[in-house]
Design a protein around this motif. Structure first.
Motif, PDB file in Angstrom:
ATOM      1  N   SER A  38     -14.208  -3.098   3.307  1.00  0.00           N
ATOM      2  CA  SER A  38     -13.986  -4.225   2.597  1.00  0.00           C
ATOM      3  C   SER A  38     -14.963  -5.246   2.684  1.00  0.00           C
ATOM      4  O   SER A  38     -14.782  -6.066   1.566  1.00  0.00           O
ATOM      5  CB  SER A  38     -12.734  -4.870   3.291  1.00  0.00           C
ATOM      6  OG  SER A  38     -12.845  -5.365   4.557  1.00  0.00           O
TER       7      SER A  38
ATOM      8  N   THR B 163       0.823  -1.359   0.095  1.00  0.00           N
ATOM      9  CA  THR B 163       0.109   0.108  -0.029  1.00  0.00           C
ATOM     10  C   THR B 163       0.666   1.272   0.094  1.00  0.00           C
ATOM     11  O   THR B 163       0.673   2.201  -0.846  1.00  0.00           O
ATOM     12  CB  THR B 163      -1.023   0.069   1.355  1.00  0.00           C
ATOM     13  OG1 THR B 163      -1.814  -1.264   1.323  1.00  0.00           O
ATOM     14  CG2 THR B 163      -1.937   1.181   1.190  1.00  0.00           C
TER      15      THR B 163
ATOM     16  N   PRO C 163      -9.116  -2.299  -4.276  1.00  0.00           N
ATOM     17  CA  PRO C 163      -8.337  -1.318  -3.050  1.00  0.00           C
ATOM     18  C   PRO C 163      -6.991  -0.956  -3.640  1.00  0.00           C
ATOM     19  O   PRO C 163      -6.475   0.156  -3.543  1.00  0.00           O
ATOM     20  CB  PRO C 163      -8.041  -2.148  -1.733  1.00  0.00           C
ATOM     21  CG  PRO C 163      -9.308  -3.118  -1.909  1.00  0.00           C
ATOM     22  CD  PRO C 163      -9.555  -3.554  -3.365  1.00  0.00           C
TER      23      PRO C 163
ATOM     24  N   LEU D 143     -11.081   2.088   2.691  1.00  0.00           N
ATOM     25  CA  LEU D 143     -11.181   0.932   2.331  1.00  0.00           C
ATOM     26  C   LEU D 143     -10.891  -0.215   3.151  1.00  0.00           C
ATOM     27  O   LEU D 143     -11.562  -1.531   3.144  1.00  0.00           O
ATOM     28  CB  LEU D 143      -9.882   0.881   1.211  1.00  0.00           C
ATOM     29  CG  LEU D 143      -9.961   1.546  -0.084  1.00  0.00           C
ATOM     30  CD1 LEU D 143      -8.474   1.684  -0.737  1.00  0.00           C
ATOM     31  CD2 LEU D 143     -11.023   0.764  -1.067  1.00  0.00           C
ATOM     32  N   THR D 144     -10.361  -0.140   4.384  1.00  0.00           N
ATOM     33  CA  THR D 144     -10.298  -0.938   5.342  1.00  0.00           C
ATOM     34  C   THR D 144     -11.519  -1.231   6.005  1.00  0.00           C
ATOM     35  O   THR D 144     -11.861  -2.611   6.317  1.00  0.00           O
ATOM     36  CB  THR D 144      -9.149  -0.406   6.585  1.00  0.00           C
ATOM     37  OG1 THR D 144      -7.903  -0.013   5.793  1.00  0.00           O
ATOM     38  CG2 THR D 144      -8.861  -1.367   7.737  1.00  0.00           C
TER      39      THR D 144
END
Length: 592
Positions: free
Chosen positions: A205, A107, A147, A201-202
């Motif tokens: 999900s 990331t 993501p 995004l975390t």
């Protein structure tokens, strides 16, 4: 004719808006590509006299698209020297030891790479890494691909050179009289979007699908890999070393086995010492195979006679369904015995051939990499059972030049950051350096430039200029200004951002940026507002599009690789758009 000319003169602004509306309809219908629509639109403006010849060709003096082209070449040099692949290999090595930590590292690395490189090659290289990480961590790959792509898009919004959209907006803004943007002027606002986006995004999900792709292979269908064999030459410096110590094994090359005395061993070979004549069975992409071919440590591929040289021209050819050797061993294919050629790799779609190169049973549509003399290659081109015989475009990496390409890009960033020279001039000087030092050949450098993007940019610059000269921009500002006259200044940032976002989800983001930049600046002047935060909002809003597969060019890549549905993007993309947009706009309101 005089009547028509007079009518156009009276209703210039309205006719300009009509042409613009028709262009938007054509963009949405997608019957023609955005580039074609943009070029035709510019031609219509010129034909009606709303844009004269001198002004039409003046757009080619704009530095923004030329800078975009230079950055394409610099990205191509990093790929050509193997720098990007080397980074990917390091990531995969980390993933094998610490797979979950590697997700966080990927990331961060994606943000950094996308901030300084074109997003498309970054995403292309990361797709197979996501498949490997999914295997290592047990996460469904569909929960990783979208993501990863979103982080790459957000990373492109961190610096001025992160996306072509940023450079286009900055170039038009400079022509409109605004102070030039520095390379890191948008960084605080882009980073706010990254932090908010990663957190979103975390937490979101669970909105992503967890089923496996039904059509992609384990590499996402993006890499064309070949099975090959590496025979250790008698004078190789690698004799006596262990198999596990070889540096050739990484993301781009996987070791499948060791063949010695006719026996193939698949397991427990890492500590085995290498002997002369040992054959390593390897699965690798074309560029890695070409690099190994030039290293001199191995005799690569398969030949009927051991003295057949491994040099010469390399071609690609597909086995026709009519080939008489279908079902036979590759070592028995007739041209291998009739000509002095060497098969250096075989590719089979979504399937690994084997057990080794010589024993592979030939199938229709198999693709071969073949090396041979010019006379042999001419004979292969006349072979009716081979399809698409042509010179291979795959080239060996140039790792010894990697430091030059890295240094050139670093110099562009540093020189423009300290405002010693402009980013366009710095990029052009860097291109000259990598060309003269042969980091990349001229034909490869020009091939790295996405001509479709550049023509689109130039055409939309012409359309934007025509709208200004026709009075269409002033007319639109006149309509909008009364509606916003009493609104707080901060609301303009949100309106510009989300309007650009909405249009870019449906149309080309570069086209939207070129059209809205002069309108945004004119509106800011009319309302007495500072145009700079509005222009930054436009930059980021036109790129940070996550809700459709067509919102950004890399969205389409992961849509195909992950076998996603359109609704998968909508479900995760709409909340992500809102969260990132609110973070960017709030930061702009507070800091700009």
């Amino acid at each position: 004719m005089h009547f028509i000319t007079a009518l156009i003169g009276i209703y210039r602004a309205e006719i300009g808006l009509l042409i613009l509306a028709l262009m938007f309809v054509a963009f949405v219908r997608e019957r023609y590509s955005p580039t074609v629509v943009s070029v035709v639109g510019a031609c219509v403006f010129a034909a009606l006299g709303l844009l004269d010849e001198k002004d039409l060709f003046s757009v080619f003096s704009n530095s923004a698209p030329l800078t975009v082209g230079a950055m394409f070449v610099l990205s191509g040099a990093l790929i050509r020297t193997g720098t990007i692949n080397r980074v990917a290999d390091l990531v995969m090595a980390r993933a094998q030891r610490h797979p979950r930590l590697a997700l966080a590292e990927v990331t961060l690395g994606t943000v950094i790479l996308s901030a300084f490189l074109n997003n498309t090659p970054v995403v292309v290289l990361l797709i197979p890494i996501m498949f490997k990480l999914a295997q290592a961590t047990g996460y469904p790959v569909k929960k990783l691909l979208i993501p990863m792509n979103a982080v790459a898009v957000m990373g492109g919004c961190v610096t001025l050179i992160g996306t072509s959209t940023n450079l286009i907006v900055a170039g038009i803004a400079a022509e409109q009289g605004m102070a030039p943007f520095g390379i890191f002027d948008i960084t605080p606002y882009g980073l706010a979007g990254v932090l908010a986006g990663v957190a979103a995004l975390t937490g979101l999900s669970f909105l992503l699908p967890g089923d496996p792709p039904s059509i992609a292979g384990e590499d996402g269908g993006n890499v064309q890999d070949y099975l090959t064999e590496l025979t250790l030459s008698r004078d190789s410096d690698l004799i006596g070393r262990t198999v596990g110590s070889l540096s050739i094994i990484g993301r781009s090359a996987s070791l499948l086995g060791l063949k010695r005395a006719g026996e193939i061993r698949r397991r427990g070979i890492e500590e085995e010492e290498l002997h002369a004549g040992d054959r390593l069975l390897v699965h690798a992409d074309g560029a890695t195979i070409m690099t190994l071919r030039e290293s001199g440590d191995f005799e690569i591929g398969l030949a009927a006679a051991s003295e057949t040289p491994g040099g010469g021209t390399v071609i690609e050819a597909m086995i026709a369904p009519s080939h008489p050797s279908i079902g036979e061993r590759l070592i028995d294919i007739p041209f291998l015995h009739a000509l002095r050629v060497r098969i250096i790799g075989i590719h089979r779609a979504r399937h690994l051939p084997g057990p080794d190169l010589s024993e592979t049973r030939v199938r229709g549509a198999d693709r071969l990499l073949i090396a041979g003399s010019d006379d042999s290659i001419r004979s292969l081109k006349d072979n009716a059972h081979l399809i698409g015989v042509d010179i291979s475009r795959t080239r060996a990496f140039r790792p010894r030049k990697a430091w030059i390409a890295i240094l050139a890009l670093t110099a562009v960033v540093l020189l423009s950051a300290v405002e010693l020279i402009g980013i366009g001039l710095a990029a052009f000087i860097a291109v000259g350096v990598i060309l003269v030092t042969r980091c990349i050949d001229p034909e490869e450098a020009w091939a790295a430039i996405d001509g479709d993007v550049l023509i689109l940019i130039f055409a939309m610059l012409a359309v934007g200029l025509a709208l200004e000269q026709a009075g269409s921009v002033a007319l639109m500002v006149g309509w909008i200004e009364p509606l916003l006259a009493a609104a707080p200044a901060w609301t303009l940032v949100f309106l510009i951002y989300f309007f650009a976002l909405l249009l870019s989800e449906l149309l080309s983001n570069n086209a939207v940026a070129a059209l809205l930049t002069p309108l945004t600046i004119a509106l800011a002047h009319q309302l007495g507002a500072d145009p700079r935060p509005l222009v930054i909002a436009l930059m980021i809003g036109a790129s940070a599009c996550f809700a459709t597969p067509i919102g950004y060019q890399t969205n389409a890549l992961v849509h195909a690789a992950g076998d996603y549905r359109f609704s998968d993007f909508v479900r995760i993309g709409i909340p992500l758009n809102l969260i990132v947009g609110l973070a960017v706009c709030t930061t702009l309101t507070l800091l700009a």
